[in-house]
Write an enzyme that holds these catalytic residues in place. Structure first.
Site, mmCIF file in Angstrom:
data_model
loop_
_atom_site.group_PDB
_atom_site.id
_atom_site.type_symbol
_atom_site.label_atom_id
_atom_site.label_comp_id
_atom_site.label_asym_id
_atom_site.label_seq_id
_atom_site.Cartn_x
_atom_site.Cartn_y
_atom_site.Cartn_z
ATOM 1 N N CYS A 226 -30.542 55.868 -16.416
ATOM 2 C CA CYS A 226 -29.697 56.602 -17.362
ATOM 3 C C CYS A 226 -30.504 57.031 -18.588
ATOM 4 C CB CYS A 226 -28.463 55.780 -17.712
ATOM 5 S SG CYS A 226 -27.201 56.727 -18.573
ATOM 6 N N HIS B 283 -26.139 55.010 -12.679
ATOM 7 C CA HIS B 283 -26.329 53.564 -12.830
ATOM 8 C C HIS B 283 -26.288 52.892 -11.461
ATOM 9 C CE1 HIS B 283 -26.148 53.137 -17.208
ATOM 10 N NE2 HIS B 283 -25.390 54.215 -17.155
ATOM 11 N N GLU C 207 -26.900 49.889 -10.818
ATOM 12 C CA GLU C 207 -26.327 48.537 -10.980
ATOM 13 C C GLU C 207 -24.811 48.572 -11.072
ATOM 14 O OE1 GLU C 207 -27.590 50.344 -13.303
ATOM 15 O OE2 GLU C 207 -26.766 49.897 -15.281
#
Lengths: 260, 203
Positions: free
Chosen positions: B82, B184, B186
């Site tokens: 990001c 993202h 994650e």
């Protein structure tokens, strides 16, 4: 194409998770109960985002709430929003440091705009969701703050525009009257306001099954549908609802969750 | 395998670290200490928030030249996530004009399409170029979670995947041992976990 989102909400009150109905709370269980009975991590694979709201009516304890967030986000690989009772940038920071990706503000949006500005300056516009609770009074949706107890003397459209100017990342549009009923969303008002602002619009309040969730997504301008209905969606409820929604053609994300 | 997540105080690093641990890589540490960064086999540059503030913090912590040396001279692989991806580029026009780490030739500018909601928030599909290492073995429509108002552009041939939101933009890049993802991983369920594993194993 940008996907719509299915957002699951947990209502927290003094260490426990609650079922809310018209903003009245009924205790369901604590975090151990959630993990033991419902394998929360497993059902998290059926949601696009998680929202956790501290609805404690008495003195809210942000440290204890942060601890719960911290445990909840372990091995949950979706965005997590936390809020309820944030009154300072330090409160917000505690939640971000506990693993929240975004925070939710309600009362301070009206009473203390400076707090929203501080959060946006430090964490970015995308990190702030504006929660808008409303009740219908004489055919008009009236905005309420302070856990649905105090009305705001600003017309809905003006209030939403004001939030947009303030620079919030998303709006969570929550019907107090539909809350926890499971009878479906307040489609007429959602239809009226979803396109009145140019920020992502999420709806909450009323969904009781997959068809209701799809009804919400079918409204032009709605980016996400949220439910905090523990009774209807915990356990197999949410995975089944997501499967139903996808089979009906909902534009939701798809993941390769097998084979890992 | 030692993985160091660069700590410059911006954004949610907890989920990045728990994703790496979930994948079975136990030796992961959050740090801004130059000797610890120098001992890394892989670097991860996370980040959420304002570009200008991030650049300021990176300079305050003396990380600018250290990261450049480790990545450009010692060839330590790095993954920017990001804002971290944007910082790997040359510059951004967020809140003025700010110079980044310039590990690759790319610039960051606001979306310029009309009629789209900003920020770009939610899961969106990305379309990988052929032979991308980041997406190796991921067999779905490749949905990843985005949340941003600025995006990267580059004249250089670095694009690893594209995404469409009002316009076509770089969702991720790969250049030798340097990679970046605008989304993202994650926060993108198993699609993202697999991508992180690919970075750790294939870069």
């Amino acid at each position: 194409m940008l996907r719509n989102r299915l957002i699951f909400g947990l209502i927290y009150n003094e260490g426990c998770f609650m079922q809310s109905r018209n903003f009245r709370l009924q205790r369901v269980g604590d975090i151990n109960w959630l993990e033991k009975n419902y394998k929360f991590q497993k059902i998290s694979f059926s949601m696009d985002e998680l929202l956790v709201v501290d609805a404690t009516r008495k003195e809210k304890n942000i440290d204890k709430f942060s601890e719960t967030i911290s445990r909840l986000v372990e091995d949950v690989f979706i965005p997590v929003t936390a809020g309820g009772g944030i009154r300072s940038i330090d409160d917000a920071e505690k939640l971000f440091n506990s693993g929240a990706d975004k925070v939710l503000l309600n009362t301070p949006l009206y009473e203390n705009e400076m707090l929203a500005k501080q959060i946006i300056a430090r964490y970015g516009a995308q990190s702030l969701i504006a929660s808008v609770d409303y009740k219908i009074i004489e055919h008009e949706p009236i905005v309420y703050i302070k856990d649905g107890t105090v009305s705001v003397p600003v017309a809905m459209e003006d209030y939403l525009k004001r939030l947009e100017r303030l620079g919030v990342g998303e709006i969570l549009f929550n019907s107090i009257e539909k809350d926890g009923t499971g009878f479906g969303y307040d489609i007429p008002n959602i239809t009226k306001y979803a396109n009145s602002v140019n920020v992502p619009f999420i709806i909450l309040g009323g969904a009781g099954n997959g068809a209701h969730l799809n009804d919400g997504l079918n409204v032009e301008g709605v980016s996400g549908v949220a439910t905090a209905n523990l009774f209807n969606f915990i356990g197999n409820g949410l995975p089944k609802a997501r499967e139903f929604m996808l089979n009906e053609g909902a534009n939701l994300a798809r993941w390769d969750n097998a084979d890992f | 395998m030692k993985i160091v997540v660069v700590d410059y105080g911006m954004g949610n690093v907890k989920s990045v670290i728990s994703a790496i641990r979930y994948l079975g890589f136990e030796d992961v540490i959050l740090s801004n200490d130059s000797s610890i960064l120098a001992s890394a086999d892989k670097l991860i540059l996370p980040g959420v928030g304002n570009y200008a503030m991030a650049v300021k913090k990176i300079h305050e912590l003396d990380l600018h030249s250290i990261i450049r040396e480790l990545v450009l001279c010692k060839k330590i692989p790095i993954l920017g996530i990001c804002l971290g991806m944007q910082l790997i580029g040359r510059s951004s026009t967020e809140d003025g004009f700010h110079e980044g780490l310039a590990l690759i030739d790319a610039k960051v500018e606001a979306f310029n399409s009309k009629g789209i909601k900003i920020p770009h928030v939610g899961y969106n599909q990305v379309e990988p170029v052929l032979n991308s290492r980041l997406y190796s073995g991921i067999n779905t429509e490749l949905d990843y979670y985005f949340t941003h108002s600025f995006r990267m552009q580059s004249e250089a041939d670095i694009c690893a995947s594209r995404c469409v939101y009002g316009e076509n933009f770089i969702a991720s890049f790969e250049k030798n041992h340097i990679a970046g993802v605008q989304f993202h991983p994650e926060l993108s369920q198993h699609n993202g976990l697999k991508l992180i594993r690919n970075f750790i194993e294939k870069f």
